[in-house]
Design a protein around this motif. Structure first.
Motif, mmCIF file in Angstrom:
data_model
loop_
_atom_site.group_PDB
_atom_site.id
_atom_site.type_symbol
_atom_site.label_atom_id
_atom_site.label_comp_id
_atom_site.label_asym_id
_atom_site.label_seq_id
_atom_site.Cartn_x
_atom_site.Cartn_y
_atom_site.Cartn_z
ATOM 1 N N ALA A 124 -11.858 -6.059 10.816
ATOM 2 C CA ALA A 124 -10.482 -6.287 10.366
ATOM 3 C C ALA A 124 -9.604 -5.191 10.956
ATOM 4 N N ARG A 125 -8.384 -5.547 11.327
ATOM 5 C CA ARG A 125 -7.499 -4.587 11.986
ATOM 6 C C ARG A 125 -6.057 -4.963 11.742
ATOM 7 N N LYS A 126 -5.237 -3.965 11.431
ATOM 8 C CA LYS A 126 -3.795 -4.148 11.319
ATOM 9 C C LYS A 126 -3.128 -3.071 12.151
ATOM 10 N N GLU A 127 -2.414 -3.491 13.180
ATOM 11 C CA GLU A 127 -1.763 -2.528 14.057
ATOM 12 C C GLU A 127 -0.512 -1.954 13.407
ATOM 13 N N SER A 128 -0.207 -0.725 13.775
ATOM 14 C CA SER A 128 1.035 -0.088 13.351
ATOM 15 C C SER A 128 2.217 -0.839 13.949
ATOM 16 N N PRO A 129 3.344 -0.898 13.248
ATOM 17 C CA PRO A 129 4.532 -1.544 13.822
ATOM 18 C C PRO A 129 5.183 -0.715 14.919
ATOM 19 N N HIS A 130 4.784 0.550 15.057
ATOM 20 C CA HIS A 130 5.364 1.417 16.083
ATOM 21 C C HIS A 130 4.864 1.000 17.464
ATOM 22 N N SER A 131 5.696 1.158 18.457
ATOM 23 C CA SER A 131 5.306 0.791 19.821
ATOM 24 C C SER A 131 4.244 1.731 20.376
ATOM 25 N N LEU A 132 4.264 2.995 19.946
ATOM 26 C CA LEU A 132 3.254 3.960 20.381
ATOM 27 C C LEU A 132 2.094 3.922 19.399
ATOM 28 N N ARG A 133 0.962 3.380 19.849
ATOM 29 C CA ARG A 133 -0.215 3.260 18.996
ATOM 30 C C ARG A 133 -1.440 3.015 19.870
ATOM 31 N N ALA A 134 -2.598 3.269 19.305
ATOM 32 C CA ALA A 134 -3.853 2.934 19.978
ATOM 33 C C ALA A 134 -4.253 1.533 19.551
ATOM 34 N N VAL A 135 -4.515 0.673 20.518
ATOM 35 C CA VAL A 135 -4.809 -0.726 20.218
ATOM 36 C C VAL A 135 -6.317 -0.944 20.218
ATOM 37 N N ALA A 136 -6.804 -1.618 19.189
ATOM 38 C CA ALA A 136 -8.209 -2.023 19.108
ATOM 39 C C ALA A 136 -8.250 -3.476 18.685
ATOM 40 N N ARG A 137 -9.403 -4.113 18.869
ATOM 41 C CA ARG A 137 -9.510 -5.533 18.562
ATOM 42 C C ARG A 137 -10.710 -5.802 17.671
ATOM 43 N N VAL A 138 -10.567 -6.793 16.804
ATOM 44 C CA VAL A 138 -11.700 -7.237 16.000
ATOM 45 C C VAL A 138 -12.829 -7.639 16.941
ATOM 46 N N GLY A 139 -14.021 -7.181 16.620
ATOM 47 C CA GLY A 139 -15.182 -7.430 17.478
ATOM 48 C C GLY A 139 -15.566 -6.232 18.317
ATOM 49 N N ASP A 140 -14.662 -5.244 18.432
ATOM 50 C CA ASP A 140 -14.995 -4.034 19.183
ATOM 51 C C ASP A 140 -16.153 -3.299 18.505
ATOM 52 N N ILE A 141 -16.984 -2.655 19.324
ATOM 53 C CA ILE A 141 -18.060 -1.806 18.812
ATOM 54 C C ILE A 141 -17.516 -0.385 18.715
ATOM 55 N N ILE A 142 -17.660 0.216 17.561
ATOM 56 C CA ILE A 142 -17.120 1.553 17.314
ATOM 57 C C ILE A 142 -18.196 2.610 17.575
ATOM 58 N N ALA A 143 -17.876 3.589 18.404
ATOM 59 C CA ALA A 143 -18.828 4.655 18.705
ATOM 60 C C ALA A 143 -19.103 5.473 17.448
ATOM 61 N N PRO A 144 -20.359 5.608 17.039
ATOM 62 C CA PRO A 144 -20.639 6.312 15.792
ATOM 63 C C PRO A 144 -20.494 7.824 15.896
ATOM 64 N N HIS A 145 -20.602 8.371 17.097
ATOM 65 C CA HIS A 145 -20.649 9.827 17.239
ATOM 66 C C HIS A 145 -19.327 10.452 17.659
ATOM 67 N N THR A 146 -18.333 9.635 18.036
ATOM 68 C CA THR A 146 -17.044 10.197 18.455
ATOM 69 C C THR A 146 -15.885 9.743 17.592
ATOM 70 N N SER A 147 -16.053 8.718 16.794
ATOM 71 C CA SER A 147 -14.954 8.191 15.980
ATOM 72 C C SER A 147 -15.042 8.704 14.553
ATOM 73 N N ALA A 148 -13.883 8.762 13.883
ATOM 74 C CA ALA A 148 -13.873 9.162 12.474
ATOM 75 C C ALA A 148 -14.652 8.157 11.628
ATOM 76 N N MET A 149 -14.473 6.851 11.912
ATOM 77 C CA MET A 149 -15.203 5.849 11.152
ATOM 78 C C MET A 149 -16.704 6.010 11.336
ATOM 79 N N GLY A 150 -17.115 6.231 12.584
ATOM 80 C CA GLY A 150 -18.534 6.415 12.846
ATOM 81 C C GLY A 150 -19.111 7.611 12.125
ATOM 82 N N LYS A 151 -18.378 8.718 12.134
ATOM 83 C CA LYS A 151 -18.854 9.922 11.457
ATOM 84 C C LYS A 151 -18.897 9.737 9.946
ATOM 85 N N ALA A 152 -17.928 8.999 9.410
ATOM 86 C CA ALA A 152 -17.941 8.713 7.970
ATOM 87 C C ALA A 152 -19.170 7.895 7.607
#
Length: 258
Positions: A124-152
């Motif tokens: 699930a993903r909801k993008e920020s309404p701001h034009s400056l943002r990092a874009v990700a897509r549902v289905g992406d694989i999240i790196a466990p060792h470099t991302s905050a979500m992965g570390k959590a």
């Protein structure tokens, strides 16, 4: 393509089934999809003749469709499978609602991921309404060792499972990776949330917390991310109560939202 993860036939080459799955994966998930046959063959590392046979087979069974002048795209049978799989996700509707609520409250991009096998998949993903943002897509694989979500997620897994998740992501060098993460994971476990300051993507600040099962083990995670210039340390800190509240609601093991 990681050859270590591809099933091999008796002659040491990738099996026909492995090639079929690689071709399907590339055709649907490549960042420039839809792709023509030649580009799918190159990305999947298979001969064009083999790609042709596999693509025809996938089209015959409805997993792909051929778009004249464009390439190959997901077919009706694949979409049916994907939709049925989505319905079976852990509280899919609640995850989507939590992501949208947290994005509305913080003004930043919010993601929910689930630990599927040994990989963290964005569901699930909801993008920020701001034009400056990092874009990700549902289905992406999240790196466990470099991302905050992965570390959590890693911070709330038993040691053996933590190792298998890291190994699935990086292959060799698991011990070194875990040693390098030890302090961060210990801090995340103590705080109840993990931090990323530009490791996953340069200039991006993230905060994430794990979704827990009844045993207190991670089944996924929820994260807030924004450009460091806008999502300042103070704003990131101010977002934590809302993050904790949503995680507590979604987890089977309640957390304090204090």
């Amino acid at each position: 393509m990681n050859a270590n993860k591809v099933p091999l036939s008796e002659n040491g080459r990738p099996s026909y089934l492995a090639r079929l799955l690689d071709v399907l994966d590339v055709a649907v998930t490549h960042e420039h999809a839809p792709l023509p046959m030649s580009e799918i063959a190159a990305a999947a590392e298979v001969p064009v003749s083999t790609a042709s046979r596999l693509l025809n087979l996938l089209c015959e069974h409805g997993f792909l469709v051929s778009i004249p002048g464009s390439g190959y795209a997901a077919g009706p049978r694949l979409l049916h499978v994907a939709m049925r799989a989505t319905e079976q996700l852990h509280d899919a509707d609640r995850l989507k609602a939590a992501v949208e609520a947290l994005a509305a409250e913080t003004g930043e991009s919010v993601s929910a991921g689930l630990l599927v096998g040994e990989q963290i998949v964005l569901v699930a993903r909801k993008e920020s309404p701001h034009s400056l943002r990092a874009v990700a897509r549902v289905g992406d694989i999240i790196a466990p060792h470099t991302s905050a979500m992965g570390k959590a997620v890693l911070s709330c897994l038993p040691a053996e499972r933590r190792t298998t998740v890291i190994r699935a992501a990086i292959g060799d060098g698991v011990d070194e990776a875990l040693a390098g993460l030890a302090d961060e994971l210990a801090q995340a476990s103590a705080d109840g949330y993990a931090v990323d300051e530009g490791t996953y993507t340069v200039g991006l600040r993230c905060r994430a917390a794990a979704l827990l099962d009844r045993n207190g083990h991670a089944v996924g995670g929820l994260s807030i991310a924004g450009p460091a210039a806008r999502f300042t340390p103070q704003r990131a800190q101010e977002s934590l109560p809302a993050l904790r509240a949503q995680v507590a609601t979604l987890s089977l093991t309640p957390r304090s939202t204090a």
